[in-house]
Design a protein around this motif. Structure first.
Motif, PDB file in Angstrom:
ATOM      1  N   GLN A 319       3.455   1.950  21.335  1.00 13.70           N
ATOM      2  CA  GLN A 319       2.500   2.200  20.255  1.00 13.70           C
ATOM      3  C   GLN A 319       1.521   3.328  20.594  1.00 13.70           C
ATOM      4  OE1 GLN A 319       0.661  -1.460  18.930  1.00 13.70           O
ATOM      5  NE2 GLN A 319       2.604  -2.579  18.888  1.00 13.70           N
ATOM      6  N   GLU A 320       1.883   4.145  21.557  1.00 12.10           N
ATOM      7  CA  GLU A 320       1.019   5.275  21.941  1.00 12.10           C
ATOM      8  C   GLU A 320       0.793   6.224  20.774  1.00 12.10           C
ATOM      9  OE1 GLU A 320       0.424   9.442  23.232  1.00 12.10           O
ATOM     10  OE2 GLU A 320       2.334   8.602  22.549  1.00 12.10           O
ATOM     11  N   GLY A 321       1.758   6.308  19.888  1.00 14.90           N
ATOM     12  CA  GLY A 321       1.567   7.055  18.648  1.00 14.90           C
ATOM     13  C   GLY A 321       1.709   8.551  18.762  1.00 14.90           C
ATOM     14  N   GLY A 322       2.222   9.044  19.863  1.00 13.46           N
ATOM     15  CA  GLY A 322       2.442  10.474  20.000  1.00 13.46           C
ATOM     16  C   GLY A 322       1.189  11.291  20.237  1.00 13.46           C
ATOM     17  N   ARG A 323       0.108  10.627  20.694  1.00 10.83           N
ATOM     18  CA  ARG A 323      -1.138  11.369  20.872  1.00 10.83           C
ATOM     19  C   ARG A 323      -1.039  12.418  21.976  1.00 10.83           C
ATOM     20  NH1 ARG A 323      -4.997   6.186  20.789  1.00 10.83           N
ATOM     21  NH2 ARG A 323      -2.986   5.237  21.281  1.00 10.83           N
ATOM     22  N   LEU A 324      -0.314  12.107  23.043  1.00 13.11           N
ATOM     23  CA  LEU A 324      -0.138  13.096  24.103  1.00 13.11           C
ATOM     24  C   LEU A 324       0.621  14.314  23.574  1.00 13.11           C
ATOM     25  CD1 LEU A 324       0.766  10.662  27.021  1.00 13.11           C
ATOM     26  CD2 LEU A 324      -1.326  12.029  26.850  1.00 13.11           C
ATOM     27  N   SER A 325       1.668  14.067  22.808  1.00 12.62           N
ATOM     28  CA  SER A 325       2.462  15.168  22.252  1.00 12.62           C
ATOM     29  C   SER A 325       1.645  16.006  21.273  1.00 12.62           C
ATOM     30  CB  SER A 325       3.713  14.625  21.557  1.00 12.62           C
ATOM     31  OG  SER A 325       4.583  14.032  22.499  1.00 12.62           O
ATOM     32  N   LYS A 326       0.867  15.340  20.448  1.00  8.08           N
ATOM     33  CA  LYS A 326       0.061  16.071  19.464  1.00  8.08           C
ATOM     34  C   LYS A 326      -0.997  16.933  20.147  1.00  8.08           C
ATOM     35  CE  LYS A 326       0.771  12.501  15.968  1.00  8.08           C
ATOM     36  NZ  LYS A 326       0.183  11.312  15.290  1.00  8.08           N
ATOM     37  N   ALA A 470      19.955  23.527  30.481  1.00  9.35           N
ATOM     38  CA  ALA A 470      19.009  23.705  29.375  1.00  9.35           C
ATOM     39  C   ALA A 470      18.009  22.568  29.299  1.00  9.35           C
ATOM     40  CB  ALA A 470      19.762  23.825  28.050  1.00  9.35           C
ATOM     41  N   LEU A 471      18.490  21.357  29.557  1.00  8.28           N
ATOM     42  CA  LEU A 471      17.633  20.184  29.419  1.00  8.28           C
ATOM     43  C   LEU A 471      16.898  19.888  30.715  1.00  8.28           C
ATOM     44  CD1 LEU A 471      16.845  17.852  27.481  1.00  8.28           C
ATOM     45  CD2 LEU A 471      18.727  16.536  28.465  1.00  8.28           C
ATOM     46  N   GLU A 472      17.649  19.529  31.756  1.00  5.78           N
ATOM     47  CA  GLU A 472      17.037  19.080  33.002  1.00  5.78           C
ATOM     48  C   GLU A 472      16.270  20.186  33.723  1.00  5.78           C
ATOM     49  OE1 GLU A 472      20.087  17.348  35.461  1.00  5.78           O
ATOM     50  OE2 GLU A 472      21.187  16.749  33.676  1.00  5.78           O
ATOM     51  N   ASP A 473      16.819  21.409  33.675  1.00  6.97           N
ATOM     52  CA  ASP A 473      16.254  22.484  34.491  1.00  6.97           C
ATOM     53  C   ASP A 473      15.610  23.596  33.685  1.00  6.97           C
ATOM     54  OD1 ASP A 473      17.083  21.118  36.717  1.00  6.97           O
ATOM     55  OD2 ASP A 473      18.965  22.205  36.912  1.00  6.97           O
ATOM     56  N   THR A 474      15.315  23.332  32.426  1.00  4.74           N
ATOM     57  CA  THR A 474      14.549  24.285  31.617  1.00  4.74           C
ATOM     58  C   THR A 474      13.539  23.527  30.757  1.00  4.74           C
ATOM     59  OG1 THR A 474      16.410  25.842  31.548  1.00  4.74           O
ATOM     60  CG2 THR A 474      14.654  26.163  29.937  1.00  4.74           C
ATOM     61  N   LEU A 475      14.066  22.783  29.770  1.00  2.00           N
ATOM     62  CA  LEU A 475      13.185  22.129  28.813  1.00  2.00           C
ATOM     63  C   LEU A 475      12.253  21.122  29.469  1.00  2.00           C
ATOM     64  CD1 LEU A 475      12.714  22.252  25.748  1.00  2.00           C
ATOM     65  CD2 LEU A 475      14.197  20.257  25.532  1.00  2.00           C
ATOM     66  N   PHE A 476      12.756  20.417  30.498  1.00  2.00           N
ATOM     67  CA  PHE A 476      11.915  19.422  31.163  1.00  2.00           C
ATOM     68  C   PHE A 476      10.752  20.055  31.920  1.00  2.00           C
ATOM     69  CE2 PHE A 476      15.074  15.621  31.580  1.00  2.00           C
ATOM     70  CZ  PHE A 476      15.020  15.461  30.204  1.00  2.00           C
ATOM     71  N   TYR A 477      10.750  21.367  32.053  1.00  2.00           N
ATOM     72  CA  TYR A 477       9.630  22.055  32.691  1.00  2.00           C
ATOM     73  C   TYR A 477       8.805  22.853  31.671  1.00  2.00           C
ATOM     74  CZ  TYR A 477      11.719  20.767  37.130  1.00  2.00           C
ATOM     75  OH  TYR A 477      12.215  20.056  38.196  1.00  2.00           O
ATOM     76  N   ARG A 478       9.185  22.760  30.414  1.00  2.00           N
ATOM     77  CA  ARG A 478       8.420  23.394  29.333  1.00  2.00           C
ATOM     78  C   ARG A 478       7.687  22.350  28.499  1.00  2.00           C
ATOM     79  NH1 ARG A 478      12.773  27.723  26.708  1.00  2.00           N
ATOM     80  NH2 ARG A 478      12.942  29.098  28.543  1.00  2.00           N
ATOM     81  N   GLU A 479       8.404  21.293  28.161  1.00  2.00           N
ATOM     82  CA  GLU A 479       7.848  20.242  27.306  1.00  2.00           C
ATOM     83  C   GLU A 479       7.124  19.236  28.195  1.00  2.00           C
ATOM     84  OE1 GLU A 479       7.969  19.875  23.810  1.00  2.00           O
ATOM     85  OE2 GLU A 479       8.480  21.994  23.983  1.00  2.00           O
TER      86      GLU A 479
END
Length: 835
Positions: A319-326, A470-479
């Motif tokens: 129920q965190e509600g995406g506050r960290l992402s926002k 793309a996922l493990e070694d790129t996006l996971f260090y951007r997002e």
């Protein structure tokens, strides 16, 4: 052969050898481990830190103690009733001159007896992308010279310490008119002519992504793919492994990178036939959320990345509600502010067009030849775009379509990817997408076209590395909104599902993969299990964390170097630091002094993996130094340290509760608990190499029952592992039994519970959830208010049964409802076993 009931992953090399492992065996026995799970031990490139760069698949590395040392280790294990699981690497070997097969291929080209052991395109010279500059520049500077290789007694072109052997048929040409090697080397045109006569071409390492004549492992040109689908190659590369199985030295195998193989199912059938029906086999296979495991494969299961993803459901506040992402969204770089799904597609597109450009061209050439045979008017350019579109849209690492066709699920996955690719494609590319889709799913069409099966294979061998990089070694260090979720097998792009999702996953696991490994840390995880467990707690108090990051950004503004680090990187720094902050905080002076030395290489790696302001091919060292300088400055800034330490305190306590909870879950849930070396005490590590510490085998020991307090966390966790594993050993059938979710009176918010077994024999696991601010200041125990009124509902058939706590020895009789407060009275978690 016996199935493990627990495994202990041990990393050899970096100071650990077979003699050291032998000294560790008595401790593993006391801990309750059934099988030592060894990293690759075949001979690897000298100085290898991991062993996956094998140079001789039929020799145990002498640096570790050789075959005699391995057998001594196996004998030591077997004498105490333990087994040995070996990690093998069928997908690739080292493309290194220390590899005799590879040396033969370089020396003789297509004439080598090993020319077809490796996945090489022999329609052109073998590319060797190991130069620092272009060949012409290296020759002009005199770094490539004609020389005699004393180790192999042959003429070679020497580049620094590497001797690239000349084909025997070119020796006379090389020495024509003079045998003075120095004189010949002083003539660049002569060296160029000698080079041109070879079956290989030395090239700049940066060209590997654009063109390479052999299949590599991911982006690593130093690892060359094996054609293990060929029975002769299988036999030649598995001779020693099979001998060790047959003579009883080895009791199980872990198969590395199964998705890299041309036909994983066929390989596993051949391996199963060779080792017999009972040897435990585990595959390194990354399953995406809700991707089912291929139960037709003749193996026990995977190495357990999907289990880590399920733990996020169990312990993160749904129920965190995406506050960290926002909050993180406005911090993203310009040009990288799309949704998570859009950024994933962008990362895959970048890999396909840049890092794997050569591999895409090779697949497109196959597609073009097939299109021409089928009289389809399709250009190679449109086929390249179609291939990219389909791979980008593929939601899994790969499909498994072979000459015999694919299963229904593969067809559904490919159909969905086709539609998504069509929706995003230019009109002129859509016909090419349909053509490629037909090649992949229409078996009659494929049978009518020569090389169609190879096309299927190559495309599937491409999609896995693209997803991984793309996922493990790129996006996971951007997002970086919530880095606890940025884990192999995880999906940070969607909210966690809470206990309901966890129970669903475990119920399915009990049916489809009850014998798979259940991991929490591995040599490839992005952070240690206890660091991840602590970071889960950010979801419980996101507003407090967000306010703190804003405060720290102001406090540390003086340390920025002209807007460096960027806001998204600074956000990452605070979360990464939170994960590894010492339990004792500022009072733990020794641990505090190591933070800078640990964070610097981590930040450098994170920046290069993100590929935004620096990357591995062209690192911006000056930029990286600005970011790491910022970290150094803030770690020397007392006001920040005090604020950070105070802010983190309740997150630390809640994180320790999570750590103990996830440990007990792993030890009792469906699957075989796998313990990564040292993590039975604590693993607050960052990504490798931070997670490769050498075990002090002289000092490890299982402690007596410690008090559940933060100061004793490591002892308590280690004791918990030993205690729960002892229960598994005493009741193996019970923990292999059914999985029964248990409901709690608050809708499963404050605790998670499940049963294993039947009313005749069972175990009940209960762990707390969402404990931020609810622990006692002096102990890892919940306050009275935390569980007031909370009760679990005992399923029908289990009421009235007597149970005993495996942790404190108390006995209970199960009523229809049971108060959680009583169960957590003396311990932070509960394990009740039927009497």
């Amino acid at each position: 052969m016996t199935l493990p009931h627990s495994t202990y992953r041990l990393q050899f090399r970096n100071g650990m050898d077979f003699a050291g492992a032998c000294r560790l065996v008595p401790y593993l026995e006391r801990l309750g481990i059934s099988h030592l799970y060894a990293s690759p031990v075949m001979t690897a490139v000298g100085g290898s830190t991991h062993g996956y760069d094998v140079t001789d698949a039929n020799e145990i590395d002498p640096a570790l103690g050789g075959l005699e040392g391995l057998r001594a280790l196996a004998d030591t294990l077997h004498a105490r009733g333990l087994g040995l699981i070996l990690d093998i690497v069928p997908n690739h070997m080292a493309a290194h001159l220390e590899n005799p097969w590879w040396h033969s291929v370089v020396a003789l080209g297509a004439d080598s007896p090993f020319a077809h052991h490796f996945d090489i395109d022999w329609t052109e010279p073998l590319t060797l992308p190991f130069l620092g500059k272009a060949f012409e520049e290296e020759v002009a500077s005199g770094t490539i010279r004609l020389a005699f290789d004393p180790a192999h007694e042959t003429l070679a072109l020497r580049y620094h310490d590497s001797f690239y052997p000349l084909h025997p048929g070119t020796h006379d040409q090389a020495l024509e008119g003079s045998e003075d090697l120095e004189q010949i080397s002083s003539n660049p045109a002569r060296i160029a002519a000698i080079h041109a006569a070879q079956p290989w071409r030395l090239t700049d390492w940066k060209t590997a992504g654009r063109h390479l004549s052999y299949r590599r492992f991911f982006e690593i040109a130093g690892l060359v793919g094996l054609r293990v689908e060929d029975p002769q190659v299988f036999d030649d590369s598995h001779r020693l492994t099979l001998a060790l199985v047959r003579d009883g030295t080895v009791d199980g195998l872990r198969i590395d990178h199964i998705d890299g193989l041309a036909d994983p199912a066929a390989y596993l059938e051949r391996l199963r036939s060779a080792v017999g029906p009972d040897l435990p086999l585990f595959v390194e296979k990354i399953l995406e959320k809700e991707e089912p495991f291929a139960t037709s494969w003749p193996v026990e299961g995977t190495t357990g990345y999907e289990f880590i993803a399920s733990l996020a459901d169990a312990l993160v506040d749904e129920q965190e509600g995406g506050r960290l992402s926002k909050t993180f969204a406005p911090l993203r770089r310009e040009g990288h502010a799309g949704s998570y799904g859009e950024e994933m597609q962008a990362s895959k597109r970048q890999m396909l067009s840049e890092n794997f450009e050569g591999e895409v061209k090779r697949v497109a050439m196959l597609a073009k030849a097939l299109a021409d045979r089928a009289q389809a008017d399709l250009s190679r350019t449109t086929l390249v775009d179609a291939i990219r579109g389909l791979v980008i849209a593929l939601p899994v690492y790969r499909t498994y379509t072979t000459a015999a066709g694919g299963d229904e699920r593969d067809r559904l996955v490919l159909s969905a990817a086709r539609q998504q690719a069509l929706d995003a494609a230019r009109p002129e590319v859509r016909e090419a997408i349909d053509f490629i889709f037909e090649l992949l799913v229409d078996d009659e069409t494929c049978k009518a076209l020569p090389d169609c099966v190879e096309f299927r294979t190559r495309l599937q061998q491409l999609s896995g590395p693209i997803m991984a990089k793309a996922l493990e070694d790129t996006l996971f260090y951007r997002e970086n909104a919530f880095i606890a979720l940025n884990e192999v097998g995880g999906d940070p792009g969607r909210p966690t599902g809470g206990p309901e999702a966890f129970h669903a996953a475990m119920s399915a696991r009990a049916q489809t993969m009850p014998k798979g490994l259940s991991a929490t840390s591995t040599h490839d995880t992005k952070r240690g299990e206890d660091a991840r467990a602590r970071l889960y707690t950010l979801s419980e108090a996101p507003d407090r964390w967000i306010a703190a990051t804003e405060r720290w950004a102001t406090l540390n503004a003086r340390f920025r170097r002209v807007h460096v680090p960027e806001p998204d990187v600074e956000w990452l720094i605070y979360q990464a630091l939170a994960g590894i902050w010492p339990i004792g905080g500022l009072e733990d002076h020794e641990a505090m002094q190591t933070l800078g030395a640990r964070m610097t290489p981590y930040i450098e790696k994170a920046l290069r993996e993100a590929k935004l302001a620096s990357d591995w091919s062209q690192p911006d060292v000056a930029y990286e130094e600005k970011v790491t300088g910022f970290v150094t400055d803030l770690l020397g800034h007392e006001p920040f340290l005090k604020d950070f330490n105070e802010t983190l305190s309740p997150f630390i306590d809640a994180g320790l509760m999570n750590s103990l909870g996830q440990t007990l879950i792993k030890l009792t849930a469906p699957g075989i608990p796998d313990i990564y070396q040292g993590s039975e005490r604590a693993d607050f590590s960052l990504v490798d190499p931070d997670n490769r510490p050498l075990l002090d085998v002289a000092s490890v020991a299982v402690p007596e029952r410690p008090q559940p307090a933060p100061a004793h966390f490591m002892d308590y966790k280690q004791w918990l592992v030993a205690t729960a594993l002892a229960e598994r050993a005493r009741h193996p059938d019970l923990f292999a039994g059914p999985y029964v979710p248990i409901d709690l009176s608050d809708g499963n918010r404050q605790a998670l519970a499940f049963l294993r077994g039947t009313p005749q024999a069972f175990a009940l696991t209960i762990v707390p959830r969402l404990t931020f601010g609810k622990t006692r200041p002096d102990a890892l125990l919940l306050t009275e208010d935390a569980t007031r009124g909370l009760a679990l509902t005992v399923p029908a058939g289990f009421e009235g049964r007597a149970v005993q706590s495996a942790l404190d020895g108390r006995t209970f009789t199960l009523d229809r409802t049971m108060a959680i407060a009583e169960l957590f009275k003396t311990e932070p978690i509960a394990l009740l076993v039927s009497a």
